[in-house]
Design a protein around this motif. Sequence first.
Motif, PDB file in Angstrom:
ATOM      1  N   LEU A   1       0.855  -1.198   0.000  1.00 27.39           N
ATOM      2  CA  LEU A   1       0.000   0.000   0.000  1.00 27.39           C
ATOM      3  C   LEU A   1       0.884   1.239   0.000  1.00 27.39           C
ATOM      4  CD1 LEU A   1      -2.783  -1.123   2.521  1.00 27.39           C
ATOM      5  CD2 LEU A   1      -2.729  -1.334   0.034  1.00 27.39           C
ATOM      6  N   GLN A   2       0.420   2.293  -0.677  1.00 28.76           N
ATOM      7  CA  GLN A   2       1.316   3.431  -0.961  1.00 28.76           C
ATOM      8  C   GLN A   2       1.508   4.388   0.208  1.00 28.76           C
ATOM      9  OE1 GLN A   2      -0.595   6.461  -3.626  1.00 28.76           O
ATOM     10  NE2 GLN A   2      -2.072   4.824  -3.938  1.00 28.76           N
ATOM     11  N   GLY A   3       0.639   4.384   1.223  1.00 31.11           N
ATOM     12  CA  GLY A   3       0.792   5.323   2.334  1.00 31.11           C
ATOM     13  C   GLY A   3       0.829   4.629   3.684  1.00 31.11           C
ATOM     14  N   PRO A   4       1.854   3.811   3.970  1.00 28.24           N
ATOM     15  CA  PRO A   4       1.871   3.085   5.247  1.00 28.24           C
ATOM     16  C   PRO A   4       1.890   4.010   6.461  1.00 28.24           C
ATOM     17  CG  PRO A   4       4.019   2.932   4.149  1.00 28.24           C
ATOM     18  CD  PRO A   4       3.069   3.544   3.164  1.00 28.24           C
ATOM     19  N   GLN A   5       2.445   5.225   6.280  1.00 30.34           N
ATOM     20  CA  GLN A   5       2.498   6.140   7.426  1.00 30.34           C
ATOM     21  C   GLN A   5       1.094   6.546   7.877  1.00 30.34           C
ATOM     22  OE1 GLN A   5       3.169   6.958   4.374  1.00 30.34           O
ATOM     23  NE2 GLN A   5       2.473   9.028   3.882  1.00 30.34           N
ATOM     24  N   TRP A   6       0.114   6.550   6.954  1.00 26.73           N
ATOM     25  CA  TRP A   6      -1.258   6.907   7.332  1.00 26.73           C
ATOM     26  C   TRP A   6      -1.838   5.859   8.283  1.00 26.73           C
ATOM     27  CZ3 TRP A   6      -3.396   8.538   1.865  1.00 26.73           C
ATOM     28  CH2 TRP A   6      -2.887   9.816   1.558  1.00 26.73           C
ATOM     29  N   ALA A   7      -1.549   4.588   8.013  1.00 19.36           N
ATOM     30  CA  ALA A   7      -2.052   3.532   8.894  1.00 19.36           C
ATOM     31  C   ALA A   7      -1.436   3.657  10.278  1.00 19.36           C
ATOM     32  CB  ALA A   7      -1.753   2.165   8.289  1.00 19.36           C
ATOM     33  N   PHE A   8      -0.115   3.890  10.304  1.00 19.24           N
ATOM     34  CA  PHE A   8       0.584   4.031  11.588  1.00 19.24           C
ATOM     35  C   PHE A   8       0.024   5.225  12.362  1.00 19.24           C
ATOM     36  CE2 PHE A   8       3.971   4.612  14.586  1.00 19.24           C
ATOM     37  CZ  PHE A   8       4.596   3.375  14.711  1.00 19.24           C
ATOM     38  N   THR A   9      -0.163   6.358  11.672  1.00 24.54           N
ATOM     39  CA  THR A   9      -0.693   7.565  12.320  1.00 24.54           C
ATOM     40  C   THR A   9      -2.107   7.341  12.824  1.00 24.54           C
ATOM     41  OG1 THR A   9       0.650   8.945  10.867  1.00 24.54           O
ATOM     42  CG2 THR A   9      -1.206  10.005  11.959  1.00 24.54           C
ATOM     43  N   SER A  10      -2.921   6.680  12.005  1.00 18.28           N
ATOM     44  CA  SER A  10      -4.330   6.482  12.381  1.00 18.28           C
ATOM     45  C   SER A  10      -4.466   5.653  13.642  1.00 18.28           C
ATOM     46  CB  SER A  10      -5.095   5.810  11.235  1.00 18.28           C
ATOM     47  OG  SER A  10      -5.186   6.681  10.138  1.00 18.28           O
ATOM     48  N   VAL A  11      -3.574   4.694  13.842  1.00 19.91           N
ATOM     49  CA  VAL A  11      -3.638   3.896  15.067  1.00 19.91           C
ATOM     50  C   VAL A  11      -3.513   4.802  16.287  1.00 19.91           C
ATOM     51  CG1 VAL A  11      -2.427   2.181  16.459  1.00 19.91           C
ATOM     52  CG2 VAL A  11      -2.798   1.762  14.024  1.00 19.91           C
ATOM     53  N   TYR A  12      -2.582   5.753  16.234  1.00 19.21           N
ATOM     54  CA  TYR A  12      -2.389   6.654  17.378  1.00 19.21           C
ATOM     55  C   TYR A  12      -3.543   7.640  17.518  1.00 19.21           C
ATOM     56  CZ  TYR A  12       2.048   4.913  18.924  1.00 19.21           C
ATOM     57  OH  TYR A  12       3.021   4.095  19.462  1.00 19.21           O
ATOM     58  N   ILE A  13      -4.199   7.984  16.416  1.00 19.24           N
ATOM     59  CA  ILE A  13      -5.353   8.885  16.506  1.00 19.24           C
ATOM     60  C   ILE A  13      -6.555   8.158  17.094  1.00 19.24           C
ATOM     61  CG2 ILE A  13      -7.023  10.190  15.126  1.00 19.24           C
ATOM     62  CD1 ILE A  13      -4.770  10.886  13.215  1.00 19.24           C
ATOM     63  N   ILE A  14      -6.762   6.925  16.665  1.00 19.15           N
ATOM     64  CA  ILE A  14      -7.935   6.162  17.119  1.00 19.15           C
ATOM     65  C   ILE A  14      -7.763   5.667  18.552  1.00 19.15           C
ATOM     66  CG2 ILE A  14      -9.302   4.074  16.706  1.00 19.15           C
ATOM     67  CD1 ILE A  14      -8.349   4.261  13.768  1.00 19.15           C
ATOM     68  N   ALA A  15      -6.537   5.356  18.926  1.00 18.67           N
ATOM     69  CA  ALA A  15      -6.282   4.655  20.188  1.00 18.67           C
ATOM     70  C   ALA A  15      -6.886   5.375  21.382  1.00 18.67           C
ATOM     71  CB  ALA A  15      -4.776   4.512  20.396  1.00 18.67           C
ATOM     72  N   ASN A  16      -7.501   4.588  22.260  1.00 16.09           N
ATOM     73  CA  ASN A  16      -8.068   5.099  23.500  1.00 16.09           C
ATOM     74  C   ASN A  16      -7.983   3.984  24.531  1.00 16.09           C
ATOM     75  OD1 ASN A  16     -10.314   5.725  25.538  1.00 16.09           O
ATOM     76  ND2 ASN A  16     -10.293   7.568  24.286  1.00 16.09           N
ATOM     77  N   PRO A  17      -7.660   4.310  25.783  1.00 18.21           N
ATOM     78  CA  PRO A  17      -7.592   3.243  26.790  1.00 18.21           C
ATOM     79  C   PRO A  17      -8.881   2.441  26.922  1.00 18.21           C
ATOM     80  CG  PRO A  17      -6.612   5.265  27.631  1.00 18.21           C
ATOM     81  CD  PRO A  17      -7.252   5.607  26.325  1.00 18.21           C
ATOM     82  N   LEU A  18     -10.023   3.022  26.566  1.00 16.02           N
ATOM     83  CA  LEU A  18     -11.298   2.322  26.660  1.00 16.02           C
ATOM     84  C   LEU A  18     -11.693   1.786  25.287  1.00 16.02           C
ATOM     85  CD1 LEU A  18     -13.207   4.881  28.898  1.00 16.02           C
ATOM     86  CD2 LEU A  18     -11.954   2.844  29.605  1.00 16.02           C
ATOM     87  N   ALA A  19     -12.092   0.513  25.264  1.00 14.14           N
ATOM     88  CA  ALA A  19     -12.390  -0.130  23.980  1.00 14.14           C
ATOM     89  C   ALA A  19     -13.551   0.554  23.264  1.00 14.14           C
ATOM     90  CB  ALA A  19     -12.706  -1.610  24.218  1.00 14.14           C
TER      91      ALA A  19
END
Length: 691
Positions: free
Chosen positions: A37-55
């Motif tokens: 996939l051409q933008g792997p940094q977007w996936a990495f960034t999105s994980v940190y944006i979405i992440a929350n201690p509560l599911a």
Amino acid sequence: MAVLSQLLNPTSDDVVFSVKTFAAAVLALLICYTFDLQGPQWAFTSVYIIANPLAGASGSKALYRLIGTAVGGAATVVFVPNLVNSPEILTIAISLWVATCLYISLMDRSPRGYAFMLAGYTAALTSFPVVDAPDTAFTYTTARTMEIGVAIICTLFFNVVFFPKSASSVLARRVDGWLADMRGLAGQVLQGAGEQRVVTPLSRKLAAEAIDIRLFTTHAFFDSPSLRRKAQLSRELQRMMVAMLPVISGIEDVLAAFKSSKAGIPPEIKQLVDDVSLWMKEETPLSGEDRNTLWNRLKALAERGADDGSWSGILSRNLAFRLQDLVQTWSDCLDLKNGVEPNRTRSRLLVRLGLTGSQRPMHRDYTMAAFSGLTAALTTSVGCLIWISTGWSSGSAMVLMGAIMMCFFAAMDNAQPVIRNFMMASIFTGVAAFIIQFAFTPMITSFSAMMAVLAVVCIPVGLLAARPQTFLIGMSVGTSLPNMLGLPARPTFDAATFLNSNTAMIAGMMLALVVTVLVKTVGTEWSAKRLLRAGWIDIRSIAAAESGRDFTRLLHKMLDRLALLAPRINALPKTSHIHGEDILKDMRAGFNLIELQRAIQGLPGGDGAFVRDVVQAMAGYYDRKIRSTGHVAPDEHLLQCLDRCLDALITARSDVAVDASRACAALRYTLFPSADDFKPVPARQLQEQAA
């Protein structure tokens, strides 16, 4: 200091959250590399944006991010191929799209609003990089959507499988804390018995908590099925919570009126108030027998007060009525906290007030939302102008970063400090990214070695993102680092390209800061006055209406304004006249006006005319408050109207007349706490006044 403390003394939950987030980002990156996939940094960034201690919170944000990305990508597919030959029109179209989406997001004010905001700046994010190859717009936006989808799957996988943390305990803890604070507030009011005004400062905190719990339950619907039932009860409890504040503040008013009256507080009433206070302190539901006993005492007090007809008797009747509301509302709160759906009291407080569960309107500032949208559009347009006129090869990064900054912090009165801190954290991240890219990456020969290097930075970043106090710094580093590195499968070491693209990102933040300083920043006092004025306009419209309205709309909007007002008042100097305003008092005035409006149609002509005089005088009072720039006190004419109305209704025994009389008395001691005791005039003189 908070950053250092969090890094050196993290809790076990913080460590688990940080490790899970990094692991999800690594898995997302690995999948992107595997499928090229051409933008792997977007996936990495999105994980940190979405992440929350509560599911649950992570799940809701993931869903709204995916929807926003898809809608923004669709806008790119429409705009770019059709308008690419006219850069001016394309710039205007994207700018207006960002402004419109941001406006809708600010109007929504729920977690769902994130989808609208993301749809706005995603169009800028995916449009500008493909203006030189418009035929790739669909492929480009589809790839971004896929990469964000990968990030969502990886984040949810780690959140659900490894040490899942439900929102149940957090929700229960917050509800318990709110109820404890409310119990303490009620205890201070009842035990103080009018000695000192305590409601206003604490009410701001409690209103903010109640509104926040309401938003929190939105995330709970994305959690486990068992929590959804608790979330439904919590939403019902939140409805009772917002009803408690005006009830307690109304009791404080009537006790203060007792205290300042010539008769003082009768011993019988003092004993009754102490008994209610003691029961609330125990925090146990009343048995059926105790409830009937207490109810009969309150009913007898109200009847004796109505028969007496003196100012002390009127106050006794009003106090008995408010205590009934307090006992019922608190009982409902205890039932809901214990997981029991209350049924026995719905026929009184909620039905009388018309508090429906389907409508909970929030305050909406259409002007400021439009202004924020236009400033975001201005930033995007100015960025495009600089980019096009200079021919800067990385200028698109400046434009999109400027648009993102304006969207992120659009709800703030003054976002300068936050944008400045975000920019400083990004500059630090840029230095770290440069060192990683040119000092370590050339020596790295495997994926695992690269992840080990990233872990040194990203795991501490996750620790910072786990706490509200350090969230902004953690988020700024966590989202900037992958974008600055690019994280390609086959890295290049072109220092000029690295510096060019990352300088453009910092320039975009600086552009947003300049626009914020020159255009967007508004004064805290000005903003607070707008909130107060919005409430006054609502109350004036009640007075101007032809019939009584539903209490629900006024209650929820005023409580929401109280929560929005709290941090602004705390930030204002003590000399500001805003400190002298009491939005809870305005809310109680609004409720009593609704009671009067409802009573007008059921009263005979003469009595109805007295009530109309009160309503018109109230409309005039709030009209003066709206037009004035300083504090406005109610005038003598309003006091005279209230006294004439009380005189006319004091001997009436119909339910409608009693409701209207009670509302007039409440307005009198709420708006005129220092006035002399009410003295009924002889009936004959009253008839002459009416004539």
